[in-house]
Design a protein around this motif. Structure first.
Motif, PDB file in Angstrom:
ATOM      1  N   GLY A  71       0.830  -1.205   0.000  1.00 31.98           N
ATOM      2  CA  GLY A  71       0.000   0.000   0.000  1.00 31.98           C
ATOM      3  C   GLY A  71       0.862   1.251   0.000  1.00 31.98           C
ATOM      4  O   GLY A  71       1.720   1.427   0.860  1.00 31.98           O
ATOM      5  N   LEU A  72       0.624   2.151  -0.970  1.00 31.89           N
ATOM      6  CA  LEU A  72       1.472   3.334  -1.100  1.00 31.89           C
ATOM      7  C   LEU A  72       1.312   4.269   0.095  1.00 31.89           C
ATOM      8  O   LEU A  72       2.315   4.768   0.642  1.00 31.89           O
ATOM      9  CB  LEU A  72       1.135   4.075  -2.404  1.00 31.89           C
ATOM     10  N   ASP A  73       0.076   4.539   0.533  1.00 32.83           N
ATOM     11  CA  ASP A  73      -0.125   5.475   1.646  1.00 32.83           C
ATOM     12  C   ASP A  73       0.521   4.953   2.929  1.00 32.83           C
ATOM     13  O   ASP A  73       1.162   5.713   3.671  1.00 32.83           O
ATOM     14  CB  ASP A  73      -1.629   5.692   1.879  1.00 32.83           C
ATOM     15  N   GLU A  74       0.367   3.666   3.202  1.00 36.21           N
ATOM     16  CA  GLU A  74       0.981   3.082   4.401  1.00 36.21           C
ATOM     17  C   GLU A  74       2.507   3.161   4.317  1.00 36.21           C
ATOM     18  O   GLU A  74       3.180   3.483   5.317  1.00 36.21           O
ATOM     19  CB  GLU A  74       0.538   1.632   4.538  1.00 36.21           C
TER      20      GLU A  74
ATOM     21  N   GLY B 188       7.683  17.695  12.723  1.00 35.81           N
ATOM     22  CA  GLY B 188       6.624  17.185  11.860  1.00 35.81           C
ATOM     23  C   GLY B 188       7.020  17.283  10.414  1.00 35.81           C
ATOM     24  O   GLY B 188       8.140  17.690  10.069  1.00 35.81           O
ATOM     25  N   GLY B 189       6.086  16.869   9.546  1.00 34.78           N
ATOM     26  CA  GLY B 189       6.387  16.929   8.123  1.00 34.78           C
ATOM     27  C   GLY B 189       5.291  16.312   7.300  1.00 34.78           C
ATOM     28  O   GLY B 189       4.217  15.956   7.818  1.00 34.78           O
ATOM     29  N   GLY B 190       5.532  16.171   6.007  1.00 33.97           N
ATOM     30  CA  GLY B 190       4.538  15.600   5.112  1.00 33.97           C
ATOM     31  C   GLY B 190       5.158  15.247   3.775  1.00 33.97           C
ATOM     32  O   GLY B 190       6.317  15.569   3.493  1.00 33.97           O
ATOM     33  N   ILE B 191       4.374  14.578   2.942  1.00 32.53           N
ATOM     34  CA  ILE B 191       4.813  14.190   1.599  1.00 32.53           C
ATOM     35  C   ILE B 191       3.730  14.589   0.606  1.00 32.53           C
ATOM     36  O   ILE B 191       2.568  14.174   0.734  1.00 32.53           O
ATOM     37  CB  ILE B 191       5.095  12.681   1.503  1.00 32.53           C
TER      38      ILE B 191
ATOM     39  N   LEU C 174      -1.217  16.628  -0.976  1.00 28.21           N
ATOM     40  CA  LEU C 174      -0.635  16.129   0.267  1.00 28.21           C
ATOM     41  C   LEU C 174      -1.151  14.721   0.517  1.00 28.21           C
ATOM     42  O   LEU C 174      -2.335  14.499   0.760  1.00 28.21           O
ATOM     43  CB  LEU C 174      -1.020  17.049   1.430  1.00 28.21           C
ATOM     44  N   ALA C 175      -0.244  13.731   0.449  1.00 27.97           N
ATOM     45  CA  ALA C 175      -0.631  12.326   0.574  1.00 27.97           C
ATOM     46  C   ALA C 175      -0.603  11.870   2.034  1.00 27.97           C
ATOM     47  O   ALA C 175      -1.537  11.220   2.509  1.00 27.97           O
ATOM     48  CB  ALA C 175       0.294  11.453  -0.262  1.00 27.97           C
ATOM     49  N   VAL C 176       0.471  12.164   2.781  1.00 27.34           N
ATOM     50  CA  VAL C 176       0.583  11.778   4.190  1.00 27.34           C
ATOM     51  C   VAL C 176       1.193  12.943   4.954  1.00 27.34           C
ATOM     52  O   VAL C 176       1.879  13.792   4.377  1.00 27.34           O
ATOM     53  CB  VAL C 176       1.446  10.507   4.373  1.00 27.34           C
ATOM     54  N   HIS C 177       0.959  12.974   6.274  1.00 24.03           N
ATOM     55  CA  HIS C 177       1.483  14.075   7.084  1.00 24.03           C
ATOM     56  C   HIS C 177       1.608  13.621   8.525  1.00 24.03           C
ATOM     57  O   HIS C 177       1.050  12.583   8.927  1.00 24.03           O
ATOM     58  CB  HIS C 177       0.575  15.301   6.979  1.00 24.03           C
TER      59      HIS C 177
ATOM     60  N   ALA D 169       9.959   4.322  -5.432  1.00 26.52           N
ATOM     61  CA  ALA D 169       8.851   3.523  -4.902  1.00 26.52           C
ATOM     62  C   ALA D 169       7.506   4.081  -5.362  1.00 26.52           C
ATOM     63  O   ALA D 169       6.593   3.328  -5.709  1.00 26.52           O
ATOM     64  CB  ALA D 169       8.912   3.508  -3.376  1.00 26.52           C
ATOM     65  N   ILE D 170       7.393   5.406  -5.388  1.00 24.64           N
ATOM     66  CA  ILE D 170       6.143   6.024  -5.843  1.00 24.64           C
ATOM     67  C   ILE D 170       5.895   5.695  -7.306  1.00 24.64           C
ATOM     68  O   ILE D 170       4.786   5.315  -7.706  1.00 24.64           O
ATOM     69  CB  ILE D 170       6.200   7.546  -5.627  1.00 24.64           C
ATOM     70  N   GLN D 171       6.932   5.870  -8.100  1.00 18.41           N
ATOM     71  CA  GLN D 171       6.783   5.569  -9.521  1.00 18.41           C
ATOM     72  C   GLN D 171       6.444   4.099  -9.730  1.00 18.41           C
ATOM     73  O   GLN D 171       5.615   3.747 -10.585  1.00 18.41           O
ATOM     74  CB  GLN D 171       8.057   5.928 -10.270  1.00 18.41           C
ATOM     75  N   GLY D 172       7.078   3.231  -8.919  1.00 19.26           N
ATOM     76  CA  GLY D 172       6.775   1.808  -9.041  1.00 19.26           C
ATOM     77  C   GLY D 172       5.341   1.482  -8.693  1.00 19.26           C
ATOM     78  O   GLY D 172       4.692   0.671  -9.371  1.00 19.26           O
ATOM     79  N   ALA D 173       4.811   2.123  -7.641  1.00 15.76           N
ATOM     80  CA  ALA D 173       3.427   1.869  -7.249  1.00 15.76           C
ATOM     81  C   ALA D 173       2.456   2.360  -8.313  1.00 15.76           C
ATOM     82  O   ALA D 173       1.435   1.713  -8.595  1.00 15.76           O
ATOM     83  CB  ALA D 173       3.144   2.561  -5.917  1.00 15.76           C
TER      84      ALA D 173
END
Length: 628
Positions: free
Chosen positions: A172-175, A192-195, A207-210, A308-312
Motif C-alpha cells: 500500500g502506497l499510503d501506508e 513534523g512533516g509531510g509528503i 498532500l498524501a501523508v502528514h 517507490a512512488i513511480q513503481g506503485a
C-alpha cells in the motif's frame, strides 16, 4: 708504605670507574637524544606546576608548525583553544595525582590556525633533579574524521536500509509513505512533516501523508500549485529548498503556517529517472538549518521514495501488461527453441571453421617445410647446370634455364613467406633483440629501391627522424617489413607518381586519444602496451588507393588471391598481385616487435594510401634527442 700504595690503587680504580660511568652517561644521553629527535610521535616535556611546554622534539615542531623557542613562549590558550585548555590542565593534574593520564581526543591549534586532534599519553617523570610530565601526542585527526564520517554513514545506512525494507515489504502506497515519513522525522529530530505527490500531469501537488500538522494548516496546503511556496518551488525546479526561519521568509505563501509557529523548514524532491514525482518536507518550531550531510541523506531518501512512488503508480499499468506478457511468453518459448537450434548450428559451424583454420595453418607450415628442401635442390641444381653448360648451350636453352631458376626462386620466396606467416601465427619465429639505428634502416631502404623507382619513373621523398633514434629488435626482419611496404607502394602507384617515407616521434597518450579509430587494427596493442616513447613510420603513395571498407581485410592472409591472371612474379610491375601474404607479414612482424600498423586512404587532388607503422623506441635515444 703498603697503605699508601693500596690507597693509590683504590684511587686509580675509583677514577677508572668514574670515567666508565661518565662515558656510560654520555652514551645514554646520546641514545636519549637520538630517540627524542627521531621518534615517530610528538614528545613533550611539561612543567607540572602550570602546564607550560618546556621542550618538544622535532616531530612535535612539525606537528604544531612552531619552532622550539616559539612553543616555549606560546600561551596555552593559543595552543589549546576554548575548553581544550581546561581539559589539558586537568590531564596534567591527573598525571600529578595518579602518575599517568591520557586524553584520546584533545584538540590543538597549529601555527597556521588549522586545528588537529591529538591522542595524548602522559606520565610523571624526572628530568635531572626536576619533576616533569612526559607527554606523547599522536595526530589522530584523520582517524577521528573518518570515525565520525563512518558513524554518520552508518546512521544513514540504517535509515536507508529500513526504508528499503519497508519499500520491499509493503504494497500500500499510503501506508508505505506514512512509515517512511515517521522514520525520517524520528532520525532527523524534526517536529513534523509531510509528503506531497505530483498529480494531474504535474499541475497539482497533493498532500498524501502528514505528521503533527494542525487542521488549519492542512486545509491551506492540501493542494498546492507547483512553483508557489517552498514546496511548490521544489516541485517545479527539482532542487531542495530550506529556510532557517519561515516566519521571515518571503517565499512562504501560507499564513496558516506562520500562525502555527513553524520556523525551521526543509523540502526535498522525490525523484525517479530524473523526474520529480513528489516533495518531502520537514518543519521545526525553532530556528534550524540542516547541515550538508543531513541534506545529502534526505536527497538519497528522495531517490528511493521517488522510485517507490513511480513503481506503485506503474503497478496497475503492469497488471494488464502481465496478461499480454503471458500470451507473448508462449510465442517467446517457440522463438527460443528456434534460436537455440540456430545457435547450435552456429556453434557447429564455428567449430568447423576453427578446425579448417588449424588445418590451413598446419598445411602452410607443413607445405613450407616440405617444399623448401626440394626447392633448394632445384635452385642449386639449375644454377650448377646453367653455369657449367652455359658455353655449350644455345641461347634459347640458356633462357630456359634462367626461366626455371627464376620460377624456382619465386616459389622459394613464397614458401619462405608462408613459413614466416605460420611461425608468426604460432609465436615460434626467432627475433633478435639488438639496437637498430632507424636512420640507417631508412637510408638502406632508399638505396635498395633507388633503381626500381628510377625505372618506374616514381619520385621518392625520404625524411628520416630529425634526431638519431634506436629501435630494439631484429634488424633483418624490420628491413624486410619496410621493403614489403615499399614493394606494395611501387606496385600500386602508376608511373610518374610519388612515394614518401616519413617518420616522427609520438607519445603513448597521443595514440591513446585515437584508440577508437585504431583499436580495430590491433586490439592487443592497447591492452598490452604500458606506454613509453614511440616512432611512427609512414609509407605514403599516390597510387590507386584502397576502399575504406577494405582497410582491415588487406591484412588478412591470401586477401589478394583474386583472379589468377592478375598475379605477377614482378616486384615492380604496376597492378601486379602476389599471393596475399605481404601485408599479413608486415602486420605480424610489427606486432611481434610490440607495435601496430594501420592504413589510411589519402584524399584530395592526389589519392592513394598511407601505411603507418608504430614501434617502441629506446628511451635513452629519445632523451638524447631532447637534450642533444
Amino acid at each position: 708504605m703498603p697503605c699508601k700504595k693500596h690507597l693509590q690503587t683504590q684511587t686509580e680504580k675509583l677514577q677508572k670507574e668514574h670515567e666508565d660511568l661518565r662515558r656510560q652517561i654520555e652514551a645514554a644521553q646520546k641514545r636519549f637524544q637520538h630517540i627524542f629527535d627521531h621518534a615517530g610521535d610528538a614528545l613533550f616535556f611539561i612543567d607540572p606546576t602550570d602546564g607550560r611546554l618546556l621542550q618538544v622534539n622535532p616531530q612535535g615542531e612539525r606537528m604544531l608548525g612552531y619552532s622550539q623557542e616559539e612553543i616555549r613562549r606560546q600561551s596555552l590558550s593559543v595552543l589549546f583553544p576554548g575548553r581544550q585548555m581546561r581539559r589539558y590542565l586537568r590531564l596534567v593534574r591527573r598525571v600529578m595525582r595518579d602518575g599517568y593520564g591520557e586524553e584520546p581526543a584533545l584538540q590543538l591549534r597549529r601555527k597556521d590556525g588549522e586545528k588537529l586532534i591529538g591522542a595524548v599519553h602522559a606520565r610523571l617523570g624526572q628530568l635531572g633533579e626536576h619533576q616533569i610530565v612526559h607527554g606523547v601526542i599522536r595526530d589522530v585527526t584523520r582517524f577521528r574524521q573518518a570515525e565520525n564520517a563512518l558513524r554518520r554513514r552508518n546512521r544513514e545506512l540504517v535509515l536507508l536500509n529500513e526504508i528499503a525494507r519497508n519499500i520491499a515489504g509493503r504494497s500500500g502506497l499510503d501506508e508505505l509513505l506514512q512509515t517512511i515519513l515517521e522514520d525520517v522525522i524520528a532520525v532527523l529530530e524534526a517536529h513534523g512533516g509531510g509528503i506531497f505527490l505530483v498529480r494531474d500531469e504535474g499541475t497539482t501537488l497533493q498532500l498524501a501523508v502528514h505528521r503533527n500538522i494542525s487542521s488549519d494548516v492542512l486545509t491551506d496546503i492540501r493542494n498546492v500549485p507547483p512553483g508557489l511556496g517552498l514546496a511548490g518551488r521544489v516541485a517545479a525546479s527539482g532542487h531542495p529548498q530550506g529556510s532557517a526561519d519561515v516566519q521571515t521568509d518571503l517565499r512562504l505563501r501560507s499564513h496558516a503556517i506562520r500562525n502555527a509557529g513553524w520556523r525551521g523548514f526543509q523540502a526535498i524532491p522525490l525523484t525517479a529517472q530524473e523526474q520529480t514525482v513528489g516533495v518531502l518536507f520537514l518543519f521545526n518550531h525553532d530556528r534550524r538549518v540542516l547541515n550538508h550531510d543531513e541534506r545529502s541523506l534526505l536527497m538519497a531518501i528522495g531517490h528511493q521514495v521517488g522510485t517507490a512512488i513511480q513503481g506503485a503508480e506503474l503497478f496497475e499499468a503492469l497488471k494488464w501488461q502481465n496478461r499480454l506478457t503471458k500470451a507473448s511468453n508462449r510465442e517467446l518459448q517457440r522463438s527460443r527453441r528456434k534460436l537455440s537450434d540456430n545457435l547450435t548450428r552456429v556453434q557447429d559451424h564455428n567449430r568447423e571453421l576453427k578446425r579448417l583454420e588449424r588445418m590451413k595453418s598446419n598445411f602452410m607450415a607443413l607445405a613450407s617445410h616440405e617444399l623448401r628442401t626440394p626447392l633448394t635442390c632445384v635452385i642449386s641444381g639449375t644454377q650448377f647446370l646453367r653455369d657449367n653448360l652455359a658455353g655449350r648451350l644455345p641461347p634459347d636453352e640458356v633462357q630456359l634455364f634462367d626461366a626455371v631458376l627464376q620460377g624456382a626462386q619465386r616459389l622459394d620466396t613464397i614458401v619462405r613467406d608462408m613459413l614466416e606467416a605460420a611461425r608468426l601465427e604460432t609465436n615460434s619465429l626467432y627475433l633478435a633483440r639488438e639496437k637498430v639505428d632507424l636512420a640507417v634502416l631508412l637510408r638502406n631502404l632508399g638505396d635498395e629501391f633507388s633503381s626500381v623507382l628510377s625505372q618506374r619513373q616514381l619520385s621518392f621523398d625520404l625524411q628520416p627522424p630529425p634526431h638519431p633514434l634506436e629501435l630494439t629488435g631484429d634488424a633483418f626482419h624490420l628491413k624486410r617489413t619496410l621493403s614489403r611496404l615499399m614493394e606494395n607502394a611501387v606496385k600500386y602507384t602508376p608511373s610518374g607518381g610519388e612515394i614518401a617515407v616519413h617518420s616522427r616521434l609520438r607519445c603513448f597518450a597521443e595514440v591513446q586519444a585515437e584508440r577508437s579509430a585504431l583499436a580495430p587494427f590491433s586490439p592487443n596493442f592497447f591492452r598490452d602496451t604500458i606506454g613509453g616513447p614511440l616512432v611512427q613510420i609512414t609509407v605514403r603513395d599516390t597510387g590507386i588507393g584502397i576502399q575504406p571498407g577494405e582497410h582491415l581485410r588487406v591484412f588478412d592472409k591470401f586477401y589478394e588471391i583474386g583472379e589468377i591472371d592478375a598475379h605477377s612474379t614482378s616486384r615492380t610491375r604496376f597492378g601486379g598481385k602476389g599471393v596475399g601474404l605481404g601485408l599479413t607479414l608486415v602486420k605480424g612482424m610489427v606486432e611481434a616487435h610490440g607495435g601496430m600498423v594501420w592504413l589510411e586512404s589519402c584524399t584530395g587532388q592526389q589519392p592513394g594510401s598511407a601505411f603507418h607503422l608504430l614501434l617502441p623506441v629506446s628511451l635513452d635515444s629519445v632523451m638524447g634527442a631532447a637534450y642533444g
